[in-house]
Design a protein around this motif. Structure first.
Motif, PDB file in Angstrom:
ATOM      1  N   PRO A 176      -7.147  -3.961  -2.714  1.00 33.33           N
ATOM      2  CA  PRO A 176      -7.969  -3.190  -1.772  1.00 33.33           C
ATOM      3  C   PRO A 176      -7.193  -2.010  -1.196  1.00 33.33           C
ATOM      4  O   PRO A 176      -6.011  -2.140  -0.828  1.00 33.33           O
ATOM      5  CB  PRO A 176      -8.316  -4.222  -0.687  1.00 33.33           C
ATOM      6  N   GLY A 177      -7.851  -0.865  -1.135  1.00 30.11           N
ATOM      7  CA  GLY A 177      -7.191   0.329  -0.625  1.00 30.11           C
ATOM      8  C   GLY A 177      -6.669   0.165   0.786  1.00 30.11           C
ATOM      9  O   GLY A 177      -5.641   0.748   1.159  1.00 30.11           O
ATOM     10  N   MET A 178      -7.369  -0.645   1.593  1.00 26.48           N
ATOM     11  CA  MET A 178      -6.939  -0.864   2.971  1.00 26.48           C
ATOM     12  C   MET A 178      -5.574  -1.537   3.023  1.00 26.48           C
ATOM     13  O   MET A 178      -4.751  -1.226   3.900  1.00 26.48           O
ATOM     14  CB  MET A 178      -7.965  -1.719   3.705  1.00 26.48           C
ATOM     15  N   VAL A 179      -5.309  -2.438   2.078  1.00 26.40           N
ATOM     16  CA  VAL A 179      -4.013  -3.125   2.043  1.00 26.40           C
ATOM     17  C   VAL A 179      -2.907  -2.126   1.785  1.00 26.40           C
ATOM     18  O   VAL A 179      -1.854  -2.139   2.454  1.00 26.40           O
ATOM     19  CB  VAL A 179      -4.020  -4.217   0.954  1.00 26.40           C
ATOM     20  N   GLY A 200     -10.074   8.495   5.229  1.00 24.51           N
ATOM     21  CA  GLY A 200      -9.617   7.157   5.592  1.00 24.51           C
ATOM     22  C   GLY A 200      -8.145   7.094   5.941  1.00 24.51           C
ATOM     23  O   GLY A 200      -7.752   6.466   6.932  1.00 24.51           O
ATOM     24  N   ASP A 201      -7.299   7.744   5.137  1.00 27.27           N
ATOM     25  CA  ASP A 201      -5.862   7.705   5.417  1.00 27.27           C
ATOM     26  C   ASP A 201      -5.541   8.347   6.755  1.00 27.27           C
ATOM     27  O   ASP A 201      -4.737   7.828   7.536  1.00 27.27           O
ATOM     28  CB  ASP A 201      -5.092   8.418   4.304  1.00 27.27           C
ATOM     29  N   GLN A 256     -12.801  12.551   1.731  1.00 25.71           N
ATOM     30  CA  GLN A 256     -11.821  11.559   2.170  1.00 25.71           C
ATOM     31  C   GLN A 256     -11.315  11.820   3.591  1.00 25.71           C
ATOM     32  O   GLN A 256     -11.061  12.941   3.967  1.00 25.71           O
ATOM     33  CB  GLN A 256     -10.643  11.576   1.193  1.00 25.71           C
ATOM     34  N   ILE A 274      -6.791   6.003   9.654  1.00 19.02           N
ATOM     35  CA  ILE A 274      -6.039   4.760   9.853  1.00 19.02           C
ATOM     36  C   ILE A 274      -4.580   5.033  10.206  1.00 19.02           C
ATOM     37  O   ILE A 274      -4.016   4.398  11.100  1.00 19.02           O
ATOM     38  CB  ILE A 274      -6.129   3.881   8.597  1.00 19.02           C
ATOM     39  N   THR A 281      -2.990   1.126   2.354  1.00 23.61           N
ATOM     40  CA  THR A 281      -2.877   2.020   3.513  1.00 23.61           C
ATOM     41  C   THR A 281      -2.117   1.351   4.647  1.00 23.61           C
ATOM     42  O   THR A 281      -1.259   1.982   5.289  1.00 23.61           O
ATOM     43  CB  THR A 281      -4.286   2.427   3.990  1.00 23.61           C
ATOM     44  N   MET A 282      -2.391   0.080   4.916  1.00 21.46           N
ATOM     45  CA  MET A 282      -1.683  -0.629   5.987  1.00 21.46           C
ATOM     46  C   MET A 282      -0.201  -0.804   5.659  1.00 21.46           C
ATOM     47  O   MET A 282       0.648  -0.780   6.552  1.00 21.46           O
ATOM     48  CB  MET A 282      -2.336  -1.995   6.225  1.00 21.46           C
TER      49      MET A 282
END
Length: 290
Positions: free
Chosen positions: A113-116, A230-231, A228, A234, A118-119
């Motif tokens: 997952p992209g969120m992983v 999201g980056d 885009q 976050i 990014t975090m």
């Protein structure tokens, strides 16, 4: 009879597209002409082009395009360039076991997952206990430690650009690899017999023959890059200040954080028109090259 069955099978998909994609697009255009905010949600008023005047008089919105340009150029030049090179090198390796393992290594990030990811990078740049500053501290390079995401525009944008190192797009890599694998090997063999170098073969034969793949990925990169945010949302929240603000995040903040739905819709419609223009220009440019 067969055509009727086909139409019936397509009907649900067509209805979903109209309800969830086409209708919201026209609704956003309508809302962009309204003064509609969360404080007075049930009483929107028509204000004409006032929302558009507000966003184009906003220094934050105008500067967000300068920041966006940096990310787009990086994506088009660096990300695409490295992905093309990676696809070509794997193509040259043929069907060896080593090549198969490398393909798997490049594709694995696609299932994460992209969120992983990014975090992970958010923690990587954490000023106190983040991996980067801890590494510098352990190497006795304390003077190099920084608040990477909040010190300046240079460090913040540079940190965001580093995200995703080594910058190989899994989807782009697969598209380019498939393009190279579809080439006629006899053309390359003839060039070798004529004494062409490996660089000449790549630049003059192989690369021009994957123009359709380059056209597709360029459109996808442009559309995804312009949309885009999201980056930035976050990792930096658009900061420090508004130094990493991009149009998509400006849209999101106005619509959902500030409750200014009309202004957010106006920004969204503007992005839609820009994406449509870039897509048309790219298609015409690529068509003229083929």
């Amino acid at each position: 009879m067969k055509s009727k069955v086909a139409y019936l099978c397509l009907l649900p998909t067509f209805l979903f597209v109209c309800v969830f994609l086409v209708y919201p697009t026209f609704e956003a255009i309508r809302i962009s002409f309204l003064d509609w905010n969360m404080r007075d949600y049930y009483h929107p008023t028509f204000v004409g082009l006032a929302n558009y005047r507000e966003i184009f008089n906003s220094e934050v919105f105008i500067n967000s395009f300068k920041v966006l340009l940096i990310f787009l150029v990086w994506a088009l030049v660096v990300l695409q360039g490295i992905s093309v090179l990676a696809g070509y090198l794997i193509y040259l390796l043929g069907a060896s076991r080593f090549a198969q393992w490398i393909k798997v290594a490049f594709i694995i990030p696609m299932v994460i997952p992209g969120m992983v990811i990014t975090m992970f990078w958010l923690f990587f740049y954490e000023p106190n206990n983040g991996m980067l500053n801890v590494l510098l501290r352990n190497l006795d390079l304390d003077g190099w430690q920084k608040v990477w995401l909040g010190e300046s525009q240079l460090t913040a944008i540079g940190s965001l650009l580093m995200k995703g190192f080594p910058w190989i797009s899994g989807i782009g890599f697969l598209i380019y690899l498939a393009g190279f694998q579809s080439l006629d090997e006899s053309v390359r063999e003839s060039a070798r017999i004529d004494g062409a170098s490996a660089w000449t073969i790549f630049w003059s034969i192989d690369l021009p023959l994957i123009i359709p793949q380059l056209k597709l990925t360029t459109i996808l990169v442009l559309i995804g890059g312009i949309q885009q945010y999201g980056d930035q949302y976050i990792i930096t929240k658009g900061g420090p200040g508004f130094d990493t603000m991009v149009p998509g995040l400006y849209l999101f903040n106005n619509a959902f954080n500030y409750g200014k739905l009309g202004v957010g819709s106006a920004a969204g419609v503007t992005l839609f028109l820009i994406i449509a223009l870039f897509t048309i220009l790219n298609l015409r440019f690529m068509k003229s090259r083929t």
